[in-house]
Scaffold this motif. Structure first.
Motif, PDB file in Angstrom:
ATOM      1  N   SER B  91       0.836  -1.193   0.000  1.00  0.00           N
ATOM      2  CA  SER B  91       0.000   0.000   0.000  1.00  0.00           C
ATOM      3  C   SER B  91       0.876   1.250   0.000  1.00  0.00           C
ATOM      4  O   SER B  91       1.814   1.363   0.787  1.00  0.00           O
ATOM      5  N   VAL B  92       0.552   2.203  -0.880  1.00  0.00           N
ATOM      6  CA  VAL B  92       1.288   3.463  -0.897  1.00  0.00           C
ATOM      7  C   VAL B  92       0.459   4.577  -0.248  1.00  0.00           C
ATOM      8  O   VAL B  92       0.725   5.754  -0.455  1.00  0.00           O
ATOM      9  N   ASN B 119       5.807   6.534   2.330  1.00  0.00           N
ATOM     10  CA  ASN B 119       6.266   7.717   1.594  1.00  0.00           C
ATOM     11  C   ASN B 119       6.699   7.356   0.178  1.00  0.00           C
ATOM     12  O   ASN B 119       7.486   8.074  -0.443  1.00  0.00           O
ATOM     13  N   GLN B 120       6.197   6.221  -0.319  1.00  0.00           N
ATOM     14  CA  GLN B 120       6.391   5.817  -1.715  1.00  0.00           C
ATOM     15  C   GLN B 120       7.846   5.595  -2.100  1.00  0.00           C
ATOM     16  O   GLN B 120       8.217   5.749  -3.272  1.00  0.00           O
ATOM     17  N   LYS B 124       8.851   4.360  -5.853  1.00  0.00           N
ATOM     18  CA  LYS B 124       9.774   5.109  -6.696  1.00  0.00           C
ATOM     19  C   LYS B 124      10.929   4.224  -7.152  1.00  0.00           C
ATOM     20  O   LYS B 124      11.333   4.276  -8.313  1.00  0.00           O
ATOM     21  N   ALA B 125      11.451   3.421  -6.221  1.00  0.00           N
ATOM     22  CA  ALA B 125      12.598   2.572  -6.554  1.00  0.00           C
ATOM     23  C   ALA B 125      12.218   1.510  -7.581  1.00  0.00           C
ATOM     24  O   ALA B 125      13.075   0.982  -8.279  1.00  0.00           O
ATOM     25  N   MET B 126      10.929   1.190  -7.695  1.00  0.00           N
ATOM     26  CA  MET B 126      10.463   0.205  -8.670  1.00  0.00           C
ATOM     27  C   MET B 126       9.938   0.890  -9.938  1.00  0.00           C
ATOM     28  O   MET B 126       9.373   0.234 -10.803  1.00  0.00           O
ATOM     29  N   ASN B 127      10.100   2.210 -10.022  1.00  0.00           N
ATOM     30  CA  ASN B 127       9.630   2.985 -11.178  1.00  0.00           C
ATOM     31  C   ASN B 127       8.137   2.820 -11.439  1.00  0.00           C
ATOM     32  O   ASN B 127       7.699   2.741 -12.586  1.00  0.00           O
TER      33      ASN B 127
END
Lengths: 568, 175
Positions: B91-92, B119-120, B124-127
């Motif tokens: 969950s983001v 905090n996503q 972000k790291a998974m694009n």
């Protein structure tokens, strides 16, 4: 500047070490990324008042970005190119431009992680520090500087950050914004104390501190014909402590934050310190979830520039305690946190009636209840003859537990989701809302409170395993603002690749017959794995788009839009 | 300054593309998340005894995400029995709703693993650009397929890919 030098040095080191240590330079490296571009062509529309002169030649808006991430064992480097040429309607003119506002290098090994460049960080619930990005809102308050994260022992996480925040495209200089630094410690006690190890009760403690430095600005005010000069603080500190205890299905979380005096444009330059208390208590078991949340906010705007009051340079994040709705008419009047003071309570119940029960039927049924209340905190004058919130004073006094008299927002909703047969299912919602438009949107006694009843029916029928048809009907009844609305949408999807939809929102209850506008829209899309292309044509209602705590007012428009996203 | 950054990155990209030609696998980054009880959880701990893993990014405010997870929940038992797959639903939701994630998942009767990426950072790291976004990992932890968005019936494509991966084949990425 130092952060930039470090980035380059680190990159060079990365190259050198790889060249020296391996036969194949940079072996093990990978590049991944994502891309999005949204383009809108604006057509003339007499009803919306859009014509050659109102558009002033700005016929096409385009927002786009490309994100790249390079990883090689313990190193990660990334950048994001952004272009707003021109920014789409609803985005600030300061967004206009293109460039690389975000780049970083990260080294991560065993118990240490170091980031130089831009980064996103959150301490606890974000009450005193949260940097994040919401592309679709044009929101980005990333810090540019250094971040260190340590895990010196099991269950212990220490973080330290320093940097300056993104401010549209403006380069950092001493004076155009402040410097933010902070530290956070989090302790998972079950990993730290052996006697808690296998216990079902889990305890997490955390504490953080943030400080902002800003070059002094001179500000004067006129009170009773005398000029007073403000003594503004160069440094503003904030502290927060948090606790999370869980036992089986029960979870309690609380965080308290205190911010020292921080006169700013947002709080009308009052010297009162800020406070925030945020707590949630929940219980759940399979098929049942109950959540209660409470929040008290007092003067908690915290920006790295005291004279800025737009949606930029926020150091902290105060979450709104209201439900984020899925349907457009339910989102007509979305609540936004009032940082200068609010008291909020929210309750949620999620219950699944089991399959094959009397009410649940063959497939079961899901019921979700939600209720939220938000009102003002108590505010009393600091002295006789001084108005509440008077610039240059302490602002007001407030009895912590006492509620203020003004209701900002109230909401109650019931949502029932039910599968009727193998191929037919539906979601039905009733929502009752009270929304103080003046307070929430910052108007001066123009609209007052808006009382609305909203109904939604969303029915999906599967024509075959991959083809389905969805009908969405919504209605909003109110005697205030623009009056009643109704909307109907039909969507046909062929999984997983195609969709086509038509929808119309109609403001049939507007007291001004000339404003009873139809917002008709057609859209189609194609999807392959992680690439999505969507084209839409029609009229878009003006509205407030919110994600998390940030909202953006999007004006009405008419025309063609194309969106392409991909990630790889 | 910009020129330096651009130059250095072009170098990295060229080097990276060279590296890509070799048999380097796309793997999960190591990011700290939490469980719904606040307990720290690093993504390097995502594994499933050599069986496939699905990672699905979602949020309470995302309607198709809820639809996808509800659809999978109905057939999850069968999927697990047939292919040994495990689903991690990340969950983001931010602190507005992250406290609701666990009770809602439980209240909906979902039986997969739920993680919080408040905090996503993992997103972000998974694009991940849009949610829902679903990744499929093979038994060795390599990311072998990904997909974004959900419509009725998309779950059939997913389980088809899972079956292939479970039997040791590579999923077809062309359609």
């Amino acid at each position: 500047m130092s952060a930039r030098i470090i980035i380059i040095t680190a990159l060079l080191l990365l190259f050198n070490s790889s060249f020296l240590s391996a036969q194949n330079p940079l072996s093990g490296g990978q590049i991944h990324g994502s891309f999005q571009t949204d383009m809108q062509y604006y057509a003339n529309d007499n009803i919306l008042g859009m014509n050659d002169s109102s558009l002033a030649g700005k016929r096409v808006g385009m927002n786009g970005f490309l994100d790249l991430l390079y990883t090689n064992h313990d190193f990660t480097a990334g950048l994001r190119y952004e272009a707003y040429l021109l920014p789409m309607l609803g985005f600030e003119p300061q967004h206009e431009g293109q460039g690389i506002p975000y780049y970083f290098v990260k080294y991560q090994k065993d118990w240490i992680e170091v980031t130089a460049g831009n980064f996103y960080e959150q301490f606890g619930n974000g009450l005193i520090l949260r940097t994040y990005q919401e592309w679709n809102l044009g929101y980005d308050n990333s810090l540019n500087g250094l971040r260190v994260k340590l895990n010196p022992a099991p269950g212990v996480t220490i973080k330290g950050v320093v940097g300056s925040q993104r401010y549209y495209w403006e380069k950092f200089s001493d004076g155009n914004r402040g410097i933010v630094r902070g530290a956070d410690g989090e302790f998972y006690l079950n990993d730290i104390f052996p006697f808690l190890k296998e216990k079902q009760t889990q305890i997490i403690l955390g504490g953080s501190m943030v400080s902002k430095y800003e070059k002094l600005t001179t500000k004067t005010t006129l009170i009773n014909d005398s000029i007073f000069q403000y003594k503004l603080p160069r440094n503003v500190a904030a502290f927060a402590g948090r606790l999370n205890i869980s036992h089986r299905g029960i979870n309690f979380l609380t965080e308290y934050a205190y911010k020292m005096n921080n006169p700013s444009q947002y709080n009308n330059f009052i010297y009162r310190p800020g406070q925030a208390l945020f707590s949630t208590l929940s219980y759940s078991q399979k098929g049942l979830g109950i959540i209660l949340a409470a929040k008290r906010i007092d003067n908690m705007s915290f920006k790295s520039k005291m004279t800025e009051d737009a949606n930029v340079l926020d150091i902290n994040f105060i979450p709104p305690l209201t439900k984020a709705h899925h349907y457009s008419l339910a989102n007509m009047y979305p609540y936004a946190t009032q940082l200068n003071g609010e008291y909020a309570f929210e309750g949620d119940v999620v219950y699944t009636l089991p399959k094959k029960s009397a009410l649940g039927g063959k497939y079961g049924m899901n019921i979700a209840l939600n209720s939220a209340f938000v009102f003002d905190i108590d505010k009393q004058p600091v002295a006789e003859g001084i108005a509440i919130g008077q610039s240059g004073t302490y602002g007001y006094t407030s009895d912590f537990p006492a509620p203020g008299g003004t209701l900002f927002f109230r909401e109650f909703s019931v949502k029932v989701s039910k599968k009727f047969t193998k191929d037919l299912k539906g979601v039905f919602i009733y929502l009752n809302q009270v929304y103080d438009k003046d307070i929430i949107e910052g108007h001066h006694n123009e609209y007052g409170k808006i009382y609305s009843h909203i109904g939604v029916a969303d029915i999906t029928y599967k024509l075959s395993s991959l083809h389905s048809l969805r009908l969405e009907a919504q209605t909003l009844f109110t005697r205030q603002d623009k009056g009643n609305w109704a909307s109907m949408g039909l969507e046909y999807t062929i999984a997983p690749k195609y969709f086509i939809s038509v929808a119309d929102e109609y403001n049939y209850g507007n007291t001004d017959p000339g404003s009873r506008t139809h917002y008709f829209n057609v859209a189609a899309g194609y999807l392959l794995n992680t690439t999505r292309i969507a084209v839409a044509y029609g009229r878009q209602r003006e509205g407030i788009v919110c994600v998390g705590g940030v909202c953006r007012q999007v004006p009405a428009s008419s025309g063609l839009s194309i969106a392409i996203t991909s990630s790889f | 300054m910009k020129r330096i950054v651009t130059f250095v990155f072009s170098l990295v990209i060229v080097a990276g593309l060279q590296a890509q030609e070799s048999d380097v696998q796309h793997r999960l980054p190591s990011i700290d998340l939490t469980t719904i009880y606040g307990e720290p959880f690093n993504t390097s701990a995502i594994e499933n005894d050599g069986n496939p893993v699905i990672i699905s990014f979602w949020a309470l405010w995302c309607k198709p995400c809820i639809k996808e997870l509800n659809t999978i929940a109905e057939v999850y038992d069968e999927w697990v029995e047939e292919t040994g797959v495990t689903l991690y639903a990340v969950s983001v939701d931010d602190s507005r709703s992250s406290a609701k994630v666990g009770p809602t998942a439980n209240g909906n009767g979902w039986e997969f693993e739920i993680l919080l990426d408040k905090n996503q950072e993992f997103k972000k790291a998974m694009n991940v650009n849009m949610i829902p976004h679903t990744f499929l990992l093979d038994g060795k932890g390599n990311i072998v397929w990904q997909h974004t968005s959900f419509s009725e019936g998309s779950e059939l494509e997913l389980i088809e890919k899972v079956r292939k991966v479970a039997s040791g084949e590579k999923p077809d990425n062309t359609h």
